[in-house]
Design a protein around this motif. Structure first.
Motif, PDB file in Angstrom:
ATOM      1  N   UNK A   1       0.823  -1.199   0.000  1.00 25.16           N
ATOM      2  CA  UNK A   1       0.000   0.000   0.000  1.00 25.16           C
ATOM      3  C   UNK A   1       0.865   1.260   0.000  1.00 25.16           C
ATOM      4  N   UNK A   2       1.848   1.330   0.883  1.00 23.34           N
ATOM      5  CA  UNK A   2       2.664   2.544   0.971  1.00 23.34           C
ATOM      6  C   UNK A   2       3.400   2.871  -0.320  1.00 23.34           C
ATOM      7  N   UNK A   3       4.112   1.906  -0.939  1.00 23.27           N
ATOM      8  CA  UNK A   3       4.798   2.277  -2.190  1.00 23.27           C
ATOM      9  C   UNK A   3       3.845   2.793  -3.268  1.00 23.27           C
ATOM     10  N   UNK A   4       2.651   2.212  -3.405  1.00 27.41           N
ATOM     11  CA  UNK A   4       1.723   2.693  -4.433  1.00 27.41           C
ATOM     12  C   UNK A   4       1.182   4.081  -4.072  1.00 27.41           C
ATOM     13  N   UNK A   5       0.906   4.330  -2.800  1.00 29.46           N
ATOM     14  CA  UNK A   5       0.465   5.658  -2.352  1.00 29.46           C
ATOM     15  C   UNK A   5       1.543   6.682  -2.677  1.00 29.46           C
ATOM     16  N   UNK A   6       2.787   6.341  -2.350  1.00 28.61           N
ATOM     17  CA  UNK A   6       3.897   7.266  -2.606  1.00 28.61           C
ATOM     18  C   UNK A   6       4.087   7.500  -4.098  1.00 28.61           C
ATOM     19  N   UNK A   7       3.908   6.464  -4.902  1.00 27.98           N
ATOM     20  CA  UNK A   7       4.046   6.610  -6.349  1.00 27.98           C
ATOM     21  C   UNK A   7       2.984   7.578  -6.890  1.00 27.98           C
ATOM     22  N   UNK A   8       1.746   7.400  -6.459  1.00 27.47           N
ATOM     23  CA  UNK A   8       0.654   8.250  -6.938  1.00 27.47           C
ATOM     24  C   UNK A   8       0.907   9.709  -6.588  1.00 27.47           C
ATOM     25  N   UNK A   9       1.397   9.962  -5.374  1.00 28.79           N
ATOM     26  CA  UNK A   9       1.610  11.337  -4.915  1.00 28.79           C
ATOM     27  C   UNK A   9       3.056  11.800  -5.080  1.00 28.79           C
ATOM     28  N   UNK A  10       3.848  11.033  -5.816  1.00 29.87           N
ATOM     29  CA  UNK A  10       5.244  11.357  -6.126  1.00 29.87           C
ATOM     30  C   UNK A  10       6.053  11.670  -4.864  1.00 29.87           C
ATOM     31  N   UNK A  11       5.928  10.782  -3.872  1.00 30.61           N
ATOM     32  CA  UNK A  11       6.660  10.901  -2.616  1.00 30.61           C
ATOM     33  C   UNK A  11       7.730   9.820  -2.547  1.00 30.61           C
ATOM     34  N   UNK A  12       8.828  10.126  -1.902  1.00 29.11           N
ATOM     35  CA  UNK A  12       9.866   9.120  -1.695  1.00 29.11           C
ATOM     36  C   UNK A  12       9.569   8.350  -0.416  1.00 29.11           C
ATOM     37  N   UNK A  13       9.985   7.085  -0.371  1.00 32.80           N
ATOM     38  CA  UNK A  13       9.858   6.292   0.853  1.00 32.80           C
ATOM     39  C   UNK A  13      11.090   5.410   0.988  1.00 32.80           C
TER      40      UNK A  13
END
Length: 73
Positions: A1-13
């Motif tokens: 869930x987190x990687x896809x959320x970050x991808x959608x909002x262009x955030x690094x994790x």
């Protein structure tokens, strides 16, 4: 869930080391598991690992700090 959320909002994790893991039985085993090279900079020890439950229930997380990293700092 987190990687896809970050991808959608262009955030690094942080890198995901393992998405399916059973916790070791002892704290010493968890600390050994936290040891290793950094996924971001392989020439250095990683700081540790963050464990996050993802079973649909209450979210629980904790960090196991790599003692070898602490000793070098």
């Amino acid at each position: 869930l987190l990687p896809s959320f970050c991808y959608v909002y262009q955030l690094q994790h942080v890198p995901v080391i393992n998405s399916i893991v059973s916790l070791p039985d002892t704290v010493d085993e968890i600390l050994q598991y936290a040891e290793g090279e950094s996924a971001i900079c392989p020439t250095t020890e990683r700081e540790g690992l963050v464990f996050v439950s993802d079973d649909g229930g209450e979210r629980v997380s904790f960090k196991a700090v790599n003692n070898k990293f602490l000793l070098k700092e």
